[in-house]
Design an enzyme around this catalytic site. Structure first.
Site, PDB file in Angstrom:
ATOM      1  N   CYS A  19       0.834  -1.213   0.000  1.00  0.00           N
ATOM      2  CA  CYS A  19       0.000   0.000   0.000  1.00  0.00           C
ATOM      3  C   CYS A  19       0.865   1.258   0.000  1.00  0.00           C
ATOM      4  CB  CYS A  19      -0.932  -0.006   1.210  1.00  0.00           C
ATOM      5  SG  CYS A  19      -1.824   1.537   1.461  1.00  0.00           S
ATOM      6  N   CYS A  22       0.263   3.508   3.023  1.00  0.00           N
ATOM      7  CA  CYS A  22       0.900   2.935   4.221  1.00  0.00           C
ATOM      8  C   CYS A  22       2.384   3.304   4.262  1.00  0.00           C
ATOM      9  CB  CYS A  22       0.731   1.425   4.240  1.00  0.00           C
ATOM     10  SG  CYS A  22      -0.989   0.862   4.240  1.00  0.00           S
TER      11      CYS A  22
END
Length: 422
Positions: A19, A22
Protein backbone atom coordinates in the site's frame (compact mmCIF):
# COMPACT_ATOMS: atom_id res chain seq x y z
CA UNK A 1 -1.06 -9.63 21.07
CA UNK A 2 -4.57 -11.07 20.76
CA UNK A 3 -4.41 -12.65 24.22
CA UNK A 4 -2.71 -9.81 26.10
CA UNK A 5 -3.90 -6.66 24.34
CA UNK A 6 -6.60 -5.91 26.95
CA UNK A 7 -3.91 -5.47 29.59
CA UNK A 8 -2.80 -2.22 27.88
CA UNK A 9 -4.09 0.55 25.66
CA UNK A 10 -2.84 0.11 22.09
CA UNK A 11 -2.60 2.46 19.15
CA UNK A 12 -2.23 0.20 16.11
CA UNK A 13 -1.61 0.87 12.44
CA UNK A 14 -3.07 -1.96 10.32
CA UNK A 15 -1.18 -1.80 7.03
CA UNK A 16 -0.45 -3.73 3.82
CA UNK A 17 3.16 -3.99 2.52
CA UNK A 18 2.12 -3.04 -1.02
CA UNK A 19 0.00 0.00 0.00
CA UNK A 20 1.43 3.36 -1.10
CA UNK A 21 -0.47 5.31 1.58
CA UNK A 22 0.90 2.94 4.22
CA UNK A 23 4.47 3.59 3.05
CA UNK A 24 3.81 7.34 3.22
CA UNK A 25 2.50 7.00 6.79
CA UNK A 26 5.45 4.90 8.01
CA UNK A 27 7.90 7.73 8.90
CA UNK A 28 5.07 9.66 10.61
CA UNK A 29 4.11 6.54 12.54
CA UNK A 30 7.69 6.06 13.74
CA UNK A 31 7.69 9.65 15.05
CA UNK A 32 4.39 9.02 16.83
CA UNK A 33 5.83 5.98 18.60
CA UNK A 34 8.98 7.82 19.69
CA UNK A 35 7.14 10.89 21.01
CA UNK A 36 4.46 8.87 22.84
CA UNK A 37 7.22 6.92 24.57
CA UNK A 38 9.15 10.09 25.49
CA UNK A 39 5.95 11.63 26.91
CA UNK A 40 5.51 8.65 29.23
CA UNK A 41 2.11 7.92 27.70
CA UNK A 42 0.40 4.71 28.82
CA UNK A 43 -0.54 4.10 25.18
CA UNK A 44 1.57 1.51 23.38
CA UNK A 45 2.16 2.13 19.68
CA UNK A 46 2.46 -0.72 17.19
CA UNK A 47 1.73 -1.77 13.65
CA UNK A 48 0.44 -5.00 12.15
CA UNK A 49 0.59 -6.45 8.65
CA UNK A 50 -3.13 -6.98 8.04
CA UNK A 51 -2.42 -9.24 5.05
CA UNK A 52 -0.39 -11.68 7.17
CA UNK A 53 -2.79 -11.59 10.14
CA UNK A 54 -6.04 -11.25 8.25
CA UNK A 55 -8.14 -12.95 10.95
CA UNK A 56 -7.18 -10.35 13.57
CA UNK A 57 -7.65 -7.52 11.10
CA UNK A 58 -11.08 -8.88 10.24
CA UNK A 59 -11.94 -9.15 13.94
CA UNK A 60 -11.32 -5.40 14.33
CA UNK A 61 -13.26 -4.54 11.19
CA UNK A 62 -10.31 -3.43 9.05
CA UNK A 63 -11.61 -2.72 5.53
CA UNK A 64 -8.88 -0.54 4.02
CA UNK A 65 -5.24 0.40 4.47
CA UNK A 66 -3.89 2.04 6.45
CA UNK A 67 -6.42 1.80 9.29
CA UNK A 68 -5.52 3.36 12.64
CA UNK A 69 -7.35 2.13 15.72
CA UNK A 70 -7.02 2.76 19.44
CA UNK A 71 -7.84 -0.42 21.36
CA UNK A 72 -9.06 0.18 24.89
CA UNK A 73 -10.47 -2.83 26.72
CA UNK A 74 -13.26 -4.29 24.61
CA UNK A 75 -13.60 -1.09 22.58
CA UNK A 76 -11.89 -0.19 19.30
CA UNK A 77 -11.91 3.46 18.21
CA UNK A 78 -11.28 4.41 14.57
CA UNK A 79 -9.04 7.37 13.81
CA UNK A 80 -10.41 9.45 10.92
CA UNK A 81 -8.34 12.61 11.18
CA UNK A 82 -5.38 14.00 9.22
CA UNK A 83 -2.38 11.67 9.14
CA UNK A 84 0.01 14.01 10.89
CA UNK A 85 2.03 13.32 14.02
CA UNK A 86 0.35 15.96 16.19
CA UNK A 87 -3.20 15.02 15.18
CA UNK A 88 -2.62 11.30 15.79
CA UNK A 89 -1.03 11.93 19.20
CA UNK A 90 -3.86 14.28 20.19
CA UNK A 91 -6.38 11.59 19.22
CA UNK A 92 -4.56 8.93 21.23
CA UNK A 93 -4.35 11.11 24.36
CA UNK A 94 -8.01 12.11 24.09
CA UNK A 95 -9.42 8.62 23.63
CA UNK A 96 -7.04 6.93 26.08
CA UNK A 97 -8.05 9.28 28.90
CA UNK A 98 -11.35 9.42 30.81
CA UNK A 99 -14.54 9.89 28.81
CA UNK A 100 -15.65 12.81 30.98
CA UNK A 101 -12.95 15.12 32.33
CA UNK A 102 -13.90 17.12 35.45
CA UNK A 103 -13.21 20.87 35.68
CA UNK A 104 -12.80 21.55 39.42
CA UNK A 105 -12.11 25.32 39.29
CA UNK A 106 -12.64 28.49 37.25
CA UNK A 107 -8.92 28.63 36.55
CA UNK A 108 -9.01 25.14 35.06
CA UNK A 109 -12.11 26.04 33.03
CA UNK A 110 -10.40 29.12 31.58
CA UNK A 111 -7.28 27.10 30.77
CA UNK A 112 -9.26 24.42 28.92
CA UNK A 113 -11.40 26.97 27.08
CA UNK A 114 -8.28 28.62 25.65
CA UNK A 115 -7.08 25.27 24.30
CA UNK A 116 -10.35 24.19 22.67
CA UNK A 117 -12.31 26.11 20.05
CA UNK A 118 -15.37 23.95 20.80
CA UNK A 119 -16.00 22.86 24.39
CA UNK A 120 -18.82 20.58 25.61
CA UNK A 121 -19.62 20.74 29.35
CA UNK A 122 -22.17 18.87 31.44
CA UNK A 123 -23.38 20.93 34.40
CA UNK A 124 -25.19 19.33 37.34
CA UNK A 125 -25.33 16.16 39.38
CA UNK A 126 -26.44 12.61 38.65
CA UNK A 127 -29.37 12.41 36.24
CA UNK A 128 -30.68 10.56 33.17
CA UNK A 129 -29.21 13.40 31.09
CA UNK A 130 -25.76 12.67 32.49
CA UNK A 131 -26.13 8.99 31.64
CA UNK A 132 -27.05 9.96 28.09
CA UNK A 133 -24.11 12.39 28.00
CA UNK A 134 -21.71 9.60 29.00
CA UNK A 135 -23.20 7.31 26.35
CA UNK A 136 -22.74 9.95 23.64
CA UNK A 137 -19.20 10.66 24.84
CA UNK A 138 -18.24 7.01 24.39
CA UNK A 139 -19.36 7.27 20.76
CA UNK A 140 -18.03 10.72 19.83
CA UNK A 141 -14.83 10.88 21.89
CA UNK A 142 -13.00 10.23 18.62
CA UNK A 143 -13.99 13.74 17.51
CA UNK A 144 -14.00 15.98 20.57
CA UNK A 145 -13.46 16.26 24.34
CA UNK A 146 -16.20 16.04 26.95
CA UNK A 147 -16.07 17.82 30.31
CA UNK A 148 -18.20 18.22 33.43
CA UNK A 149 -18.36 21.07 35.95
CA UNK A 150 -20.49 22.59 38.69
CA UNK A 151 -22.43 25.78 38.03
CA UNK A 152 -20.13 27.98 40.12
CA UNK A 153 -17.14 27.02 37.92
CA UNK A 154 -18.71 28.55 34.82
CA UNK A 155 -18.05 32.19 33.82
CA UNK A 156 -20.39 34.78 35.30
CA UNK A 157 -21.94 35.65 31.94
CA UNK A 158 -23.38 32.13 31.61
CA UNK A 159 -27.05 31.83 32.57
CA UNK A 160 -28.67 28.39 32.55
CA UNK A 161 -32.48 28.05 32.46
CA UNK A 162 -32.33 24.85 34.53
CA UNK A 163 -30.07 22.10 35.82
CA UNK A 164 -28.80 19.65 34.76
CA UNK A 165 -27.71 21.06 31.40
CA UNK A 166 -25.33 20.41 28.52
CA UNK A 167 -23.59 23.52 27.19
CA UNK A 168 -21.32 24.09 24.20
CA UNK A 169 -18.87 27.01 24.25
CA UNK A 170 -17.78 28.24 20.82
CA UNK A 171 -17.66 31.28 18.52
CA UNK A 172 -17.16 33.57 21.53
CA UNK A 173 -20.47 32.60 23.13
CA UNK A 174 -22.37 29.55 24.40
CA UNK A 175 -25.47 27.51 23.50
CA UNK A 176 -27.56 25.32 25.79
CA UNK A 177 -28.97 21.98 24.64
CA UNK A 178 -32.80 21.89 24.56
CA UNK A 179 -34.23 18.42 24.13
CA UNK A 180 -37.52 19.69 22.67
CA UNK A 181 -35.96 22.03 20.10
CA UNK A 182 -32.70 20.21 19.36
CA UNK A 183 -33.86 16.60 19.39
CA UNK A 184 -31.49 13.75 20.17
CA UNK A 185 -28.41 14.70 22.24
CA UNK A 186 -26.05 12.70 20.03
CA UNK A 187 -27.26 14.46 16.87
CA UNK A 188 -27.02 17.86 18.55
CA UNK A 189 -23.44 17.32 19.69
CA UNK A 190 -22.50 15.95 16.25
CA UNK A 191 -23.88 19.12 14.64
CA UNK A 192 -22.34 21.51 17.16
CA UNK A 193 -18.82 20.02 17.25
CA UNK A 194 -17.74 22.44 14.50
CA UNK A 195 -17.40 26.19 14.73
CA UNK A 196 -20.06 28.22 12.97
CA UNK A 197 -17.57 29.34 10.32
CA UNK A 198 -14.70 27.17 9.07
CA UNK A 199 -11.75 27.19 6.74
CA UNK A 200 -12.93 24.19 4.72
CA UNK A 201 -10.60 21.69 3.05
CA UNK A 202 -11.19 18.23 1.61
CA UNK A 203 -10.88 16.46 4.96
CA UNK A 204 -13.17 18.91 6.78
CA UNK A 205 -15.76 18.56 4.03
CA UNK A 206 -15.64 14.78 4.46
CA UNK A 207 -16.16 15.17 8.22
CA UNK A 208 -19.05 17.57 7.71
CA UNK A 209 -20.84 14.82 5.80
CA UNK A 210 -21.61 13.13 9.14
CA UNK A 211 -23.55 16.16 10.38
CA UNK A 212 -26.19 15.97 7.65
CA UNK A 213 -25.86 19.72 7.03
CA UNK A 214 -25.63 21.57 3.75
CA UNK A 215 -22.29 23.37 3.40
CA UNK A 216 -22.30 26.96 2.14
CA UNK A 217 -18.81 27.85 0.91
CA UNK A 218 -17.20 30.98 -0.47
CA UNK A 219 -14.63 29.66 -2.96
CA UNK A 220 -11.87 32.27 -3.00
CA UNK A 221 -8.14 32.74 -3.31
CA UNK A 222 -6.69 33.49 0.12
CA UNK A 223 -3.69 35.17 -1.47
CA UNK A 224 -5.91 37.49 -3.46
CA UNK A 225 -6.79 40.57 -1.40
CA UNK A 226 -9.13 42.11 -3.98
CA UNK A 227 -12.48 43.54 -2.89
CA UNK A 228 -14.56 40.77 -4.49
CA UNK A 229 -12.73 37.92 -2.71
CA UNK A 230 -12.91 39.69 0.65
CA UNK A 231 -16.56 40.68 0.17
CA UNK A 232 -17.86 37.16 -0.48
CA UNK A 233 -15.96 35.81 2.51
CA UNK A 234 -17.41 38.56 4.73
CA UNK A 235 -20.95 37.84 3.51
CA UNK A 236 -20.68 34.16 4.50
CA UNK A 237 -19.22 35.12 7.90
CA UNK A 238 -22.04 37.59 8.57
CA UNK A 239 -24.74 35.05 7.69
CA UNK A 240 -23.10 32.42 9.92
CA UNK A 241 -22.97 34.86 12.84
CA UNK A 242 -26.17 36.89 12.50
CA UNK A 243 -28.53 34.19 11.23
CA UNK A 244 -27.40 31.30 13.39
CA UNK A 245 -30.86 30.78 14.92
CA UNK A 246 -32.38 30.48 11.45
CA UNK A 247 -29.86 28.27 9.68
CA UNK A 248 -27.48 26.48 12.08
CA UNK A 249 -29.55 23.26 12.12
CA UNK A 250 -29.38 22.90 8.33
CA UNK A 251 -26.25 24.78 7.23
CA UNK A 252 -22.53 24.91 7.90
CA UNK A 253 -20.65 27.97 6.66
CA UNK A 254 -17.06 28.51 5.61
CA UNK A 255 -14.64 29.35 2.83
CA UNK A 256 -12.30 27.26 0.68
CA UNK A 257 -8.94 28.38 -0.67
CA UNK A 258 -8.74 27.72 -4.42
CA UNK A 259 -11.10 25.84 -6.73
CA UNK A 260 -9.06 22.70 -7.54
CA UNK A 261 -10.80 20.45 -5.03
CA UNK A 262 -14.25 21.89 -5.65
CA UNK A 263 -13.82 21.49 -9.42
CA UNK A 264 -13.01 17.79 -9.04
CA UNK A 265 -15.99 17.40 -6.71
CA UNK A 266 -18.46 19.12 -9.02
CA UNK A 267 -16.80 17.95 -12.27
CA UNK A 268 -17.00 21.53 -13.48
CA UNK A 269 -14.72 24.58 -13.68
CA UNK A 270 -15.94 27.21 -11.24
CA UNK A 271 -14.66 30.72 -11.75
CA UNK A 272 -13.51 32.21 -8.45
CA UNK A 273 -14.53 34.02 -6.39
CA UNK A 274 -17.95 32.36 -6.18
CA UNK A 275 -20.39 30.79 -3.75
CA UNK A 276 -21.56 27.18 -3.84
CA UNK A 277 -23.76 25.15 -1.50
CA UNK A 278 -22.96 21.43 -1.25
CA UNK A 279 -25.17 18.55 -0.14
CA UNK A 280 -22.55 15.97 0.87
CA UNK A 281 -25.14 13.25 1.45
CA UNK A 282 -26.21 12.94 -2.22
CA UNK A 283 -23.49 14.94 -4.05
CA UNK A 284 -25.91 17.63 -5.18
CA UNK A 285 -24.88 21.27 -5.30
CA UNK A 286 -26.50 24.66 -5.75
CA UNK A 287 -25.13 27.72 -7.53
CA UNK A 288 -26.76 31.16 -7.16
CA UNK A 289 -28.76 32.19 -10.23
CA UNK A 290 -27.66 35.79 -9.78
CA UNK A 291 -24.71 37.71 -8.41
CA UNK A 292 -24.55 37.78 -4.59
CA UNK A 293 -24.19 41.45 -3.74
CA UNK A 294 -24.89 41.47 0.00
CA UNK A 295 -26.07 39.48 3.02
CA UNK A 296 -29.73 39.78 2.01
CA UNK A 297 -29.00 38.13 -1.35
CA UNK A 298 -27.25 35.26 0.42
CA UNK A 299 -30.14 34.80 2.87
CA UNK A 300 -32.59 34.74 -0.04
CA UNK A 301 -30.46 32.13 -1.82
CA UNK A 302 -30.43 29.91 1.28
CA UNK A 303 -34.19 30.27 1.74
CA UNK A 304 -34.71 29.26 -1.90
CA UNK A 305 -32.71 26.09 -1.24
CA UNK A 306 -34.73 25.31 1.88
CA UNK A 307 -38.11 25.78 0.18
CA UNK A 308 -37.04 23.81 -2.91
CA UNK A 309 -37.22 26.61 -5.48
CA UNK A 310 -33.44 26.63 -6.13
CA UNK A 311 -32.32 24.25 -8.88
CA UNK A 312 -30.17 21.35 -7.66
CA UNK A 313 -27.35 20.15 -9.89
CA UNK A 314 -25.23 17.01 -9.78
CA UNK A 315 -26.44 14.14 -7.61
CA UNK A 316 -25.71 10.43 -7.40
CA UNK A 317 -27.94 9.14 -10.24
CA UNK A 318 -26.84 6.69 -12.94
CA UNK A 319 -25.94 9.34 -15.53
CA UNK A 320 -23.98 11.28 -12.94
CA UNK A 321 -22.07 8.13 -11.95
CA UNK A 322 -21.16 7.45 -15.57
CA UNK A 323 -20.05 11.05 -15.90
CA UNK A 324 -17.93 10.61 -12.75
CA UNK A 325 -16.21 7.51 -14.19
CA UNK A 326 -15.40 9.33 -17.43
CA UNK A 327 -14.21 12.43 -15.56
CA UNK A 328 -11.99 10.42 -13.19
CA UNK A 329 -10.48 8.47 -16.09
CA UNK A 330 -9.80 11.67 -18.01
CA UNK A 331 -8.30 13.33 -14.93
CA UNK A 332 -6.03 10.34 -14.31
CA UNK A 333 -4.72 10.34 -17.88
CA UNK A 334 -4.12 14.11 -17.85
CA UNK A 335 -2.37 14.02 -14.46
CA UNK A 336 -0.07 11.18 -15.58
CA UNK A 337 0.94 13.02 -18.75
CA UNK A 338 1.47 16.28 -16.84
CA UNK A 339 3.64 14.70 -14.17
CA UNK A 340 5.63 12.43 -16.51
CA UNK A 341 5.02 12.57 -20.27
CA UNK A 342 7.40 9.66 -20.95
CA UNK A 343 5.66 7.47 -18.39
CA UNK A 344 2.29 8.43 -19.85
CA UNK A 345 3.42 7.51 -23.36
CA UNK A 346 4.70 4.18 -22.09
CA UNK A 347 1.62 3.34 -20.00
CA UNK A 348 -0.94 4.26 -22.64
CA UNK A 349 1.12 3.99 -25.86
CA UNK A 350 2.36 0.44 -25.27
CA UNK A 351 -1.11 -1.14 -24.84
CA UNK A 352 -2.45 0.81 -27.83
CA UNK A 353 0.52 -0.33 -29.91
CA UNK A 354 -0.02 -3.97 -28.94
CA UNK A 355 -3.75 -3.73 -29.70
CA UNK A 356 -2.98 -2.10 -33.08
CA UNK A 357 -0.57 -4.89 -34.01
CA UNK A 358 -3.11 -7.53 -32.98
CA UNK A 359 -5.84 -5.85 -35.04
CA UNK A 360 -3.54 -5.58 -38.03
CA UNK A 361 -2.59 -9.25 -37.72
CA UNK A 362 -6.22 -10.31 -37.50
CA UNK A 363 -7.24 -8.21 -40.50
CA UNK A 364 -4.29 -9.45 -42.55
CA UNK A 365 -5.05 -13.07 -41.68
CA UNK A 366 -8.68 -12.64 -42.75
CA UNK A 367 -7.68 -11.07 -46.10
CA UNK A 368 -5.22 -13.84 -47.01
CA UNK A 369 -7.68 -16.45 -45.93
CA UNK A 370 -10.35 -14.85 -48.13
CA UNK A 371 -8.09 -14.97 -51.19
CA UNK A 372 -7.17 -18.61 -50.58
CA UNK A 373 -10.81 -19.54 -50.11
CA UNK A 374 -11.72 -17.73 -53.34
CA UNK A 375 -9.00 -19.51 -55.31
CA UNK A 376 -10.02 -22.83 -53.79
CA UNK A 377 -13.66 -22.22 -54.68
CA UNK A 378 -12.73 -21.20 -58.20
CA UNK A 379 -10.62 -24.32 -58.65
CA UNK A 380 -13.39 -26.50 -57.28
CA UNK A 381 -15.91 -25.02 -59.72
CA UNK A 382 -13.53 -25.63 -62.61
CA UNK A 383 -13.13 -29.25 -61.59
CA UNK A 384 -16.88 -29.61 -61.38
CA UNK A 385 -17.32 -28.22 -64.89
CA UNK A 386 -14.78 -30.66 -66.23
CA UNK A 387 -16.39 -33.53 -64.39
CA UNK A 388 -19.89 -32.56 -65.50
CA UNK A 389 -18.90 -32.15 -69.16
CA UNK A 390 -16.91 -35.38 -69.31
CA UNK A 391 -15.22 -36.56 -72.52
CA UNK A 392 -16.56 -36.02 -76.07
CA UNK A 393 -17.44 -39.69 -76.39
CA UNK A 394 -19.53 -39.58 -73.24
CA UNK A 395 -21.33 -36.46 -74.43
CA UNK A 396 -22.02 -38.13 -77.82
CA UNK A 397 -23.36 -41.23 -76.16
CA UNK A 398 -25.56 -39.14 -73.90
CA UNK A 399 -26.90 -37.27 -76.95
CA UNK A 400 -27.64 -40.49 -78.82
CA UNK A 401 -29.33 -41.86 -75.72
CA UNK A 402 -31.69 -38.88 -75.70
CA UNK A 403 -32.55 -39.40 -79.41
CA UNK A 404 -33.18 -43.08 -78.78
CA UNK A 405 -35.53 -42.28 -75.91
CA UNK A 406 -37.45 -39.81 -78.08
CA UNK A 407 -37.72 -42.29 -80.99
CA UNK A 408 -39.00 -45.07 -78.75
CA UNK A 409 -41.64 -42.69 -77.39
CA UNK A 410 -42.86 -41.73 -80.84
CA UNK A 411 -43.15 -45.38 -81.88
CA UNK A 412 -45.25 -46.20 -78.84
CA UNK A 413 -47.56 -43.28 -79.54
CA UNK A 414 -48.06 -44.44 -83.16
CA UNK A 415 -48.98 -47.95 -82.02
CA UNK A 416 -51.61 -46.52 -79.66
CA UNK A 417 -53.17 -44.40 -82.43
CA UNK A 418 -53.36 -47.36 -84.81
CA UNK A 419 -55.06 -49.46 -82.13
CA UNK A 420 -57.64 -46.72 -81.60
CA UNK A 421 -58.40 -46.64 -85.35
CA UNK A 422 -58.88 -50.41 -85.40
Amino acid sequence: FKENRKDDIWLVDFYAPWCGHCKKLEPVWNEVGIEMKNMGSPVKVGKMDATSFSSIASEFGVRGYPTIKLLKGDLAYNYRGPRTKDDIIEFANRVAGPLIRPLPSQHMFEHVQKRHRVLFVYVGGESPLKEKYIEVASELIVYTYFFSASEDVLPEYVTLPELPAVVVFKDGTYFVYDEYEDGDLSSWINRERFQGYLNVDGFTLYELGDTGKLVAIAVIDDKNSSVEHTRLKSIIQEVARDYRDHFHRDFQFGHMDGNDYINSLLMDDLTIPTIVVLNTSNQQYFLPDRHIENTEDMVQFINNILDGTAEAQGGDGLLQRIKRIIYDAKSTVVSVFKSSPLLGCFLFGLPLGVISIMCYGICTADTDGGVDEHEAAKKENSDRELTDEGSEEEQEEEKNGKYTEVSDGELKQKDIMEKKKD
